[in-house]
Design a protein around this motif. Structure first.
Motif, PDB file in Angstrom:
ATOM      1  N   UNK A 155       0.825  -1.202   0.000  1.00  0.00           N
ATOM      2  CA  UNK A 155       0.000   0.000   0.000  1.00  0.00           C
ATOM      3  C   UNK A 155       0.865   1.260   0.000  1.00  0.00           C
ATOM      4  N   UNK A 156       1.894   1.276   0.832  1.00  0.00           N
ATOM      5  CA  UNK A 156       2.737   2.461   0.950  1.00  0.00           C
ATOM      6  C   UNK A 156       3.627   2.666  -0.271  1.00  0.00           C
ATOM      7  N   UNK A 157       3.930   1.585  -0.980  1.00  0.00           N
ATOM      8  CA  UNK A 157       4.809   1.704  -2.140  1.00  0.00           C
ATOM      9  C   UNK A 157       4.095   1.915  -3.451  1.00  0.00           C
ATOM     10  N   UNK A 158       2.769   1.779  -3.468  1.00  0.00           N
ATOM     11  CA  UNK A 158       2.032   1.739  -4.732  1.00  0.00           C
ATOM     12  C   UNK A 158       2.255   2.968  -5.601  1.00  0.00           C
ATOM     13  N   UNK A 159       2.180   4.163  -5.014  1.00  0.00           N
ATOM     14  CA  UNK A 159       2.288   5.366  -5.852  1.00  0.00           C
ATOM     15  C   UNK A 159       3.711   5.634  -6.315  1.00  0.00           C
ATOM     16  N   UNK A 160       4.659   4.870  -5.782  1.00  0.00           N
ATOM     17  CA  UNK A 160       6.066   5.003  -6.200  1.00  0.00           C
ATOM     18  C   UNK A 160       6.499   3.854  -7.112  1.00  0.00           C
ATOM     19  N   UNK A 161       5.532   3.060  -7.576  1.00  0.00           N
ATOM     20  CA  UNK A 161       5.834   1.906  -8.426  1.00  0.00           C
ATOM     21  C   UNK A 161       6.748   0.916  -7.716  1.00  0.00           C
ATOM     22  N   UNK A 162       6.549   0.774  -6.411  1.00  0.00           N
ATOM     23  CA  UNK A 162       7.256  -0.248  -5.629  1.00  0.00           C
ATOM     24  C   UNK A 162       6.252  -1.357  -5.338  1.00  0.00           C
ATOM     25  N   UNK A 163       6.497  -2.520  -5.895  1.00  0.00           N
ATOM     26  CA  UNK A 163       5.597  -3.655  -5.733  1.00  0.00           C
ATOM     27  C   UNK A 163       6.221  -4.659  -4.765  1.00  0.00           C
ATOM     28  N   UNK A 164       5.386  -5.171  -3.875  1.00  0.00           N
ATOM     29  CA  UNK A 164       5.870  -6.030  -2.797  1.00  0.00           C
ATOM     30  C   UNK A 164       5.033  -7.300  -2.766  1.00  0.00           C
ATOM     31  N   UNK A 165       5.699  -8.437  -2.783  1.00  0.00           N
ATOM     32  CA  UNK A 165       5.023  -9.727  -2.801  1.00  0.00           C
ATOM     33  C   UNK A 165       5.637 -10.681  -1.785  1.00  0.00           C
ATOM     34  N   UNK A 166       4.974 -11.798  -1.596  1.00  0.00           N
ATOM     35  CA  UNK A 166       5.415 -12.820  -0.645  1.00  0.00           C
ATOM     36  C   UNK A 166       5.484 -14.166  -1.343  1.00  0.00           C
ATOM     37  N   UNK A 167       6.548 -14.903  -1.102  1.00  0.00           N
ATOM     38  CA  UNK A 167       6.650 -16.271  -1.590  1.00  0.00           C
ATOM     39  C   UNK A 167       6.734 -17.218  -0.391  1.00  0.00           C
ATOM     40  N   UNK A 168       6.060 -18.340  -0.498  1.00  0.00           N
ATOM     41  CA  UNK A 168       6.117 -19.389   0.523  1.00  0.00           C
ATOM     42  C   UNK A 168       6.687 -20.635  -0.140  1.00  0.00           C
ATOM     43  N   UNK A 169       8.014 -20.784  -0.118  1.00  0.00           N
ATOM     44  CA  UNK A 169       8.648 -21.874  -0.867  1.00  0.00           C
ATOM     45  C   UNK A 169       8.732 -23.172  -0.079  1.00  0.00           C
ATOM     46  N   UNK A 170       8.703 -24.268  -0.808  1.00  0.00           N
ATOM     47  CA  UNK A 170       9.007 -25.583  -0.243  1.00  0.00           C
ATOM     48  C   UNK A 170      10.127 -26.165  -1.099  1.00  0.00           C
TER      49      UNK A 170
END
Length: 301
Positions: free
Chosen positions: A180-195
């Protein structure tokens, strides 16, 4: 058009082996300049090695561009210095994969407070340190891709990993605010749950499964989630070439009044409260309050 990372600068923490190494090698192969960060410790966080330098040698031998960094993610000053060195050499930082981690597994009854704090510090606070170190740079350049590493333990629980699970679910929560805080700066944030079959899981997986769950079979998801056209606020499970989407949902719930506004009322209406018909996937915390207001308006006309 093929996903590439030409002229992008990427930092991968915990990249001396396992998943981090696979991410670093693939990023470099697809054109990125890569900072290979690894303290080189054992999986419980003790000791040191030159693991990062060895991965840099692999990247350079294949014609790629990389630098090693042995800083600890638990030390913000060291992470800030790592970012400064990357910017000095390559002009910016566009990608951060927070992958560094440790394990100190014990049942909660046997776990010491120090073991709990240390695991949370490395995974959760360490990822926050690294992200804070790149945040202003990404905002200023109006471009950033950040990947947090959660776990099925954090999302769904696992016996003997209270410290690890607390940290990993915390990372999913960190993602959901930073997107949410990065959206207007084109900063995208995601989560990976690896096995994956790595040093962290080598005594958990049987040998055949260890080979099937190679880190290279997780890497495509990680690279997609830090690519130019990546989504934001996604939680992606990955292992053995299988990729999954995970959602945090909210049921419509039930409005209780009068005598029902009591513990007995909760018990009596539990089936209504937990009925998943019409559940939503909120994109911010505000949507919980909005759903409550919707219930009030519906009930009271």
């Amino acid at each position: 058009m093929s996903i590439r990372f030409d002229d992008r600068v990427a930092i991968v923490t915990g990249a001396g082996g396992g998943l981090g190494r696979a991410y670093a090698l693939d990023l470099a192969r697809l054109g990125a300049h890569v900072v290979v960060n690894d303290l080189g410790s054992a999986r419980d966080g003790t000791g040191h090695s030159d693991a990062a330098a060895k991965v840099v040698e692999e990247i350079e031998a294949a014609g790629g561009s990389a630098m090693a960094n042995g800083g600890s993610v638990t030390d913000f000053a060291q992470m800030a210095e790592m970012v400064a060195r990357a910017k000095e050499k390559w002009g910016g930082v566009h990608i951060l994969i927070n992958n560094a981690g440790v394990l100190r597994d014990k049942s909660f009854a046997k776990m010491t407070p120090e073991d709990f704090r240390f695991v949370v510090d490395v995974h959760l606070n360490g990822s926050a340190n690294c992200t804070k170190a790149v945040w202003e740079t990404m905002r200023d350049q109006n471009y950033g891709r950040i990947l947090m590493t959660a776990s099925s333990t954090g999302l769904f629980g696992n016996f003997g990993q209270a410290n690890y699970g607390a940290a990993k679910l915390g990372l999913a929560g960190l993602t959901r605010t930073l997107y949410l805080e990065g959206a207007k700066y084109n900063v995208r944030v995601n989560t990976i749950a690896p096995t994956a079959g790595t040093r962290m899981t080598e005594d958990i997986f049987p040998e055949a499964a260890f080979d099937a769950f190679a880190p290279e079979k997780v890497a495509p998801a990680a690279l997609y989630l830090v690519s130019e056209d990546a989504p934001s606020n996604a939680i992606v499970g990955a292992g053995a070439g299988v990729f999954q989407a995970c959602y945090i949902t909210l049921t419509p719930g039930a409005l209780l009044e009068g005598d029902d506004l009591s513990p007995d009322g909760i018990a009596a209406h539990w089936d209504r409260i937990t009925d998943r018909t019409g559940e939503i996937v909120p994109q911010s915390g505000n949507e919980q309050a909005m759903a409550i207001f919707a219930q009030l308006q519906k009930q009271r006309g």
